[in-house]
Design an enzyme around this catalytic site. Structure first.
Site, PDB file in Angstrom:
ATOM      1  N   LYS A 172      -0.917  -1.669  -4.610  1.00 19.68           N
ATOM      2  CA  LYS A 172      -1.775  -0.483  -4.670  1.00 19.68           C
ATOM      3  C   LYS A 172      -0.878   0.758  -4.847  1.00 19.68           C
ATOM      4  O   LYS A 172      -0.675   1.535  -3.916  1.00 19.68           O
ATOM      5  CB  LYS A 172      -2.569  -0.397  -3.366  1.00 19.68           C
TER       6      LYS A 172
ATOM      7  N   ASP B 223       0.856  -1.177   0.000  1.00 15.99           N
ATOM      8  CA  ASP B 223       0.000   0.000   0.000  1.00 15.99           C
ATOM      9  C   ASP B 223       0.902   1.241   0.000  1.00 15.99           C
ATOM     10  O   ASP B 223       1.435   1.614  -1.038  1.00 15.99           O
ATOM     11  CB  ASP B 223      -0.898  -0.086   1.239  1.00 15.99           C
TER      12      ASP B 223
END
Length: 179
Positions: free
Chosen positions: A131, A103
């Site tokens: 991500k 992330d």
């Protein structure tokens, strides 16, 4: 009271195909060498299990546990804490950090710095989900199954407040207030 809605996102068949492809790529990239897979707990355990079965090399497995989430939040605190360290020496080994999701990159940036001083031969990152839109730290996975948008997802090892890890597929978690 909050109500959780699970919206299907990635099917187990699609996960299996991508995990097999990653295992085959790691096998090619490290042909004739040993690798140490280090699963980042708790989220990566299911992915690590399936990935290891698809790598045709001499494989060692260990785990490390870190945390950057507090309570029932869906965003990281930004502070990474080491909860449990690897149980074996790393010097001279091909280390592959196996993560459920990359992330912000803060966790893996922390881990790479922490583990590089132990003199592994190499450090690679293998993630189920990437991500990149949330990236804060300069981390790019070497192996990635799926690139996803900025959604909070659960299942296949990923959780919300320690729930939903056991689901065989990946779902978007939608939290709504029940009035």
């Amino acid at each position: 009271m909050d109500k959780h809605v699970l919206e299907p996102f990635i099917k187990k068949e699609d996960i299996a195909v991508k995990v097999k492809e990653l295992g085959e790529k790691i096998t090619r990239d490290f042909k004739g060498e040993k690798v140490l897979l280090v699963g980042v707990l708790k989220g990566a355990w299911m992915f690590l299990s399936d990935l290891s079965k698809n790598i045709d090399l001499d494989v060692e497995i260990s785990f490390i546990s870190v945390s950057s989430y507090v309570g029932e939040k869906t965003t990281t605190s930004g502070v990474v804490r080491l909860m449990c360290d690897i149980d074996r020496p790393l010097e001279g080994k091909n280390l592959i950090l196996v993560e459920d999701i990359v992330d912000t990159g803060l966790t893996l940036n922390y881990l790479k710095k922490l583990l590089s001083v132990r003199k592994p031969k190499s450090i690679s990152i293998c993630t189920l989900l990437d991500k990149p839109s949330r990236r804060v730290a300069p981390i790019n996975p070497d192996y990635s199954a799926f690139e996803i948008p900025d959604e909070f997802v659960v299942g296949y090892g990923l959780d919300f407040n320690n729930r939903y890890r056991n689901l065989p597929e990946i779902y978007k978690l939608i939290i709504s207030e029940d009035n």
